[in-house]
Design a protein around this motif. Structure first.
Motif, PDB file in Angstrom:
ATOM      1  N   GLU A 141       0.819  -1.215   0.000  1.00  0.00           N
ATOM      2  CA  GLU A 141       0.000   0.000   0.000  1.00  0.00           C
ATOM      3  C   GLU A 141       0.850   1.261   0.000  1.00  0.00           C
ATOM      4  OE1 GLU A 141      -2.761  -0.079   3.190  1.00  0.00           O
ATOM      5  OE2 GLU A 141      -3.964  -1.717   2.354  1.00  0.00           O
ATOM      6  N   ARG A 142       2.104   1.150   0.369  1.00  0.00           N
ATOM      7  CA  ARG A 142       2.972   2.334   0.429  1.00  0.00           C
ATOM      8  C   ARG A 142       4.402   1.938   0.076  1.00  0.00           C
ATOM      9  NH1 ARG A 142       1.634   0.331   5.147  1.00  0.00           N
ATOM     10  NH2 ARG A 142       3.222  -0.239   6.683  1.00  0.00           N
ATOM     11  N   ASP A 143       5.165   2.904  -0.393  1.00  0.00           N
ATOM     12  CA  ASP A 143       6.577   2.681  -0.688  1.00  0.00           C
ATOM     13  C   ASP A 143       7.356   2.587   0.623  1.00  0.00           C
ATOM     14  OD1 ASP A 143       6.080   2.730  -3.347  1.00  0.00           O
ATOM     15  OD2 ASP A 143       6.719   4.803  -3.668  1.00  0.00           O
ATOM     16  N   ASP A 144       8.140   1.555   0.760  1.00  0.00           N
ATOM     17  CA  ASP A 144       8.928   1.344   1.972  1.00  0.00           C
ATOM     18  C   ASP A 144      10.236   0.670   1.556  1.00  0.00           C
ATOM     19  OD1 ASP A 144      10.082   0.483   4.362  1.00  0.00           O
ATOM     20  OD2 ASP A 144       8.142   0.157   5.326  1.00  0.00           O
ATOM     21  N   PRO A 145      11.287   1.448   1.334  1.00  0.00           N
ATOM     22  CA  PRO A 145      12.548   0.870   0.865  1.00  0.00           C
ATOM     23  C   PRO A 145      13.089  -0.231   1.764  1.00  0.00           C
ATOM     24  CG  PRO A 145      12.609   3.260   0.694  1.00  0.00           C
ATOM     25  CD  PRO A 145      11.368   2.917   1.461  1.00  0.00           C
ATOM     26  N   TRP A 159       8.189  -5.833  -6.232  1.00  0.00           N
ATOM     27  CA  TRP A 159       7.467  -5.051  -5.220  1.00  0.00           C
ATOM     28  C   TRP A 159       6.623  -4.053  -6.003  1.00  0.00           C
ATOM     29  CZ3 TRP A 159       7.716  -4.896   0.285  1.00  0.00           C
ATOM     30  CH2 TRP A 159       7.120  -3.778   0.879  1.00  0.00           C
ATOM     31  N   VAL A 160       5.299  -4.154  -5.870  1.00  0.00           N
ATOM     32  CA  VAL A 160       4.389  -3.363  -6.696  1.00  0.00           C
ATOM     33  C   VAL A 160       3.366  -2.666  -5.812  1.00  0.00           C
ATOM     34  CG1 VAL A 160       2.729  -3.442  -8.595  1.00  0.00           C
ATOM     35  CG2 VAL A 160       4.663  -5.019  -8.582  1.00  0.00           C
ATOM     36  N   LEU A 183      10.957  -3.299  -9.453  1.00  0.00           N
ATOM     37  CA  LEU A 183      10.746  -2.359  -8.356  1.00  0.00           C
ATOM     38  C   LEU A 183      10.268  -1.036  -8.940  1.00  0.00           C
ATOM     39  CD1 LEU A 183      14.000  -2.834  -6.233  1.00  0.00           C
ATOM     40  CD2 LEU A 183      11.683  -3.409  -5.486  1.00  0.00           C
ATOM     41  N   PRO A 184       9.424  -0.300  -8.204  1.00  0.00           N
ATOM     42  CA  PRO A 184       9.057   1.037  -8.670  1.00  0.00           C
ATOM     43  C   PRO A 184      10.306   1.912  -8.760  1.00  0.00           C
ATOM     44  CG  PRO A 184       7.598   0.306  -6.909  1.00  0.00           C
ATOM     45  CD  PRO A 184       8.729  -0.669  -6.963  1.00  0.00           C
ATOM     46  N   PRO A 185      10.447   2.718  -9.808  1.00  0.00           N
ATOM     47  CA  PRO A 185      11.642   3.561  -9.954  1.00  0.00           C
ATOM     48  C   PRO A 185      11.926   4.416  -8.719  1.00  0.00           C
ATOM     49  CG  PRO A 185      10.361   3.586 -11.975  1.00  0.00           C
ATOM     50  CD  PRO A 185       9.533   2.838 -10.962  1.00  0.00           C
ATOM     51  N   ALA A 186      10.864   4.892  -8.060  1.00  0.00           N
ATOM     52  CA  ALA A 186      11.057   5.756  -6.896  1.00  0.00           C
ATOM     53  C   ALA A 186      11.699   5.015  -5.729  1.00  0.00           C
ATOM     54  CB  ALA A 186       9.715   6.348  -6.462  1.00  0.00           C
ATOM     55  N   LEU A 187      11.663   3.689  -5.745  1.00  0.00           N
ATOM     56  CA  LEU A 187      12.216   2.905  -4.639  1.00  0.00           C
ATOM     57  C   LEU A 187      13.648   2.457  -4.880  1.00  0.00           C
ATOM     58  CD1 LEU A 187       9.447   0.450  -3.351  1.00  0.00           C
ATOM     59  CD2 LEU A 187      10.475   2.366  -2.157  1.00  0.00           C
ATOM     60  N   VAL A 191      16.182   1.245  -1.931  1.00  0.00           N
ATOM     61  CA  VAL A 191      16.395  -0.199  -1.784  1.00  0.00           C
ATOM     62  C   VAL A 191      17.869  -0.541  -1.918  1.00  0.00           C
ATOM     63  CG1 VAL A 191      15.977  -2.439  -2.873  1.00  0.00           C
ATOM     64  CG2 VAL A 191      14.073  -0.875  -2.475  1.00  0.00           C
ATOM     65  N   LEU A 192      18.546   0.070  -2.900  1.00  0.00           N
ATOM     66  CA  LEU A 192      19.983  -0.177  -3.060  1.00  0.00           C
ATOM     67  C   LEU A 192      20.752   0.255  -1.817  1.00  0.00           C
ATOM     68  CD1 LEU A 192      20.551   0.891  -6.787  1.00  0.00           C
ATOM     69  CD2 LEU A 192      20.625  -1.425  -5.831  1.00  0.00           C
ATOM     70  N   ARG A 193      20.347   1.371  -1.222  1.00  0.00           N
ATOM     71  CA  ARG A 193      21.002   1.840  -0.009  1.00  0.00           C
ATOM     72  C   ARG A 193      20.797   0.833   1.127  1.00  0.00           C
ATOM     73  NH1 ARG A 193      18.242   6.161   0.703  1.00  0.00           N
ATOM     74  NH2 ARG A 193      19.550   7.463  -0.637  1.00  0.00           N
ATOM     75  N   GLU A 194      19.568   0.331   1.251  1.00  0.00           N
ATOM     76  CA  GLU A 194      19.271  -0.643   2.301  1.00  0.00           C
ATOM     77  C   GLU A 194      20.049  -1.946   2.090  1.00  0.00           C
ATOM     78  OE1 GLU A 194      17.456  -0.424   5.013  1.00  0.00           O
ATOM     79  OE2 GLU A 194      16.701   1.607   4.694  1.00  0.00           O
ATOM     80  N   LEU A 195      20.115  -2.411   0.849  1.00  0.00           N
ATOM     81  CA  LEU A 195      20.826  -3.661   0.561  1.00  0.00           C
ATOM     82  C   LEU A 195      22.323  -3.508   0.812  1.00  0.00           C
ATOM     83  CD1 LEU A 195      19.007  -4.840  -2.704  1.00  0.00           C
ATOM     84  CD2 LEU A 195      18.770  -5.784  -0.399  1.00  0.00           C
TER      85      LEU A 195
END
Length: 288
Positions: A141-145, A159-160, A183-187, A191-195
């Motif tokens: 329901e929401r973007d969450d990296p 992730w959609v 993955l959505p472009p905005a994420l 996500v890369l930072r988190e990984l």
């Protein structure tokens, strides 16, 4: 035309019914539904046993968080077969032979399985372990990296957003079947930072665990399994005092101040629990 078999897992019945109906309108898509993680695993297992494995799992990231483990199973329209279980291909969803009283898969929303929260990301990991050929896409329901990164680490292929268009969702479904990750472009940046951060933490955790002696690593595995000092002593044929010393050494070498923190670090380093079904070492073993 090769058919795509999709299992929708969501405990919000209106959303699940709408999504299933939209997907079923596609000529090459068969759809089934489950209302909880455990029900989805049973559905996957039954389909595999019947030789009709699912290709795609669409799972709600917040599966089960709206219920306390008790509730009616997910209802689905009657008149179309669950995953073509009766031998005749169908588009759509149906209860199947083990359905609940409302026509959906038995076993409604569940919050906990074997002591763990049965949310969507838990289900991703469980499916990767039991049905590695099934591709999973998380609906959020929401973007969450951070959670998206965790989902990818658990084995998700995409992730959609739940409010994305049907065209977009179908593109993702067909893409992950081609071994793509979506993955959505905005994420992407988040996500890369988190990984990257997770890998850095894992590398540091691995280095700390490698500083332990073989005996201390066995004690740590017992701690990961949730065993107390007395239980560890019995399994390793040591005195409780010796086990206490080992535990203190483990905490000191890992640079933490509690068993909980040690267990969290161990899991980041890939250290699993000791096998509670068997003995770790025999009396007089080299690790003593």
């Amino acid at each position: 035309m090769a058919r795509i078999r999709v299992l929708v897992v969501d405990d919000h019945r209106i959303f699940a019914e709408s999504l299933a109906a939209a997907l079923a309108a596609e000529q090459d898509v068969d759809v089934a539904a489950a209302g909880s993680g455990p029900a989805a695993l049973r559905c996957l297992e039954r389909a595999a046993a019947e030789g009709r494995r699912f290709d795609i799992l669409l799972v709600d990231a917040d599966l089960g968080t709206a219920a306390e483990g008790v509730g009616p199973p997910l209802p689905v329209p009657a008149g179309v077969a669950y995953g073509a279980a009766n031998g005749t291909p169908h588009n759509g969803i149906h209860a199947g032979p083990h359905s609940g009283p409302h026509g959906g898969p038995a076993g409604g929303p569940a919050r906990v399985v074997n002591g763990r929260a049965a949310d969507g990301i838990w289900l991703v990991g469980a499916v990767r372990s039991t049905q590695p050929g099934v591709r999973t896409v998380v609906l959020a329901e929401r973007d969450d990296p951070r959670r998206a990164a965790v989902a990818l680490q658990a084995g998700a292929s995409g992730w959609v957003a739940k409010d994305c268009s049907l065209v977009r969702l179908l593109a993702v479904i067909r893409g992950v079947l081609r071994e793509e990750t979506h993955l959505p472009p905005a994420l992407l940046t988040g996500v890369l930072r988190e990984l990257t951060a997770a890998r850095k933490h894992r590398t540091e955790s691995e280095r700390l665990v490698e500083s332990l002696t073989p005996r201390e690593r066995e004690v740590l595995r017992c701690m990961v399994a949730g065993l107390g000092r007395k239980a560890v002593a019995e399994r390793l044929f040591l005195s409780p005092h010796t086990v206490r010393t080992h535990m203190q050494n483990v905490l000191g070498k890992l640079g933490v101040h509690s068993t909980l923190a040690a267990v969290a670090l161990a899991r980041r380093a890939g250290v699993g629990p000791v096998d509670l079904a068997g003995e770790i070492v025999e009396r007089g073993g080299q690790l003593a």
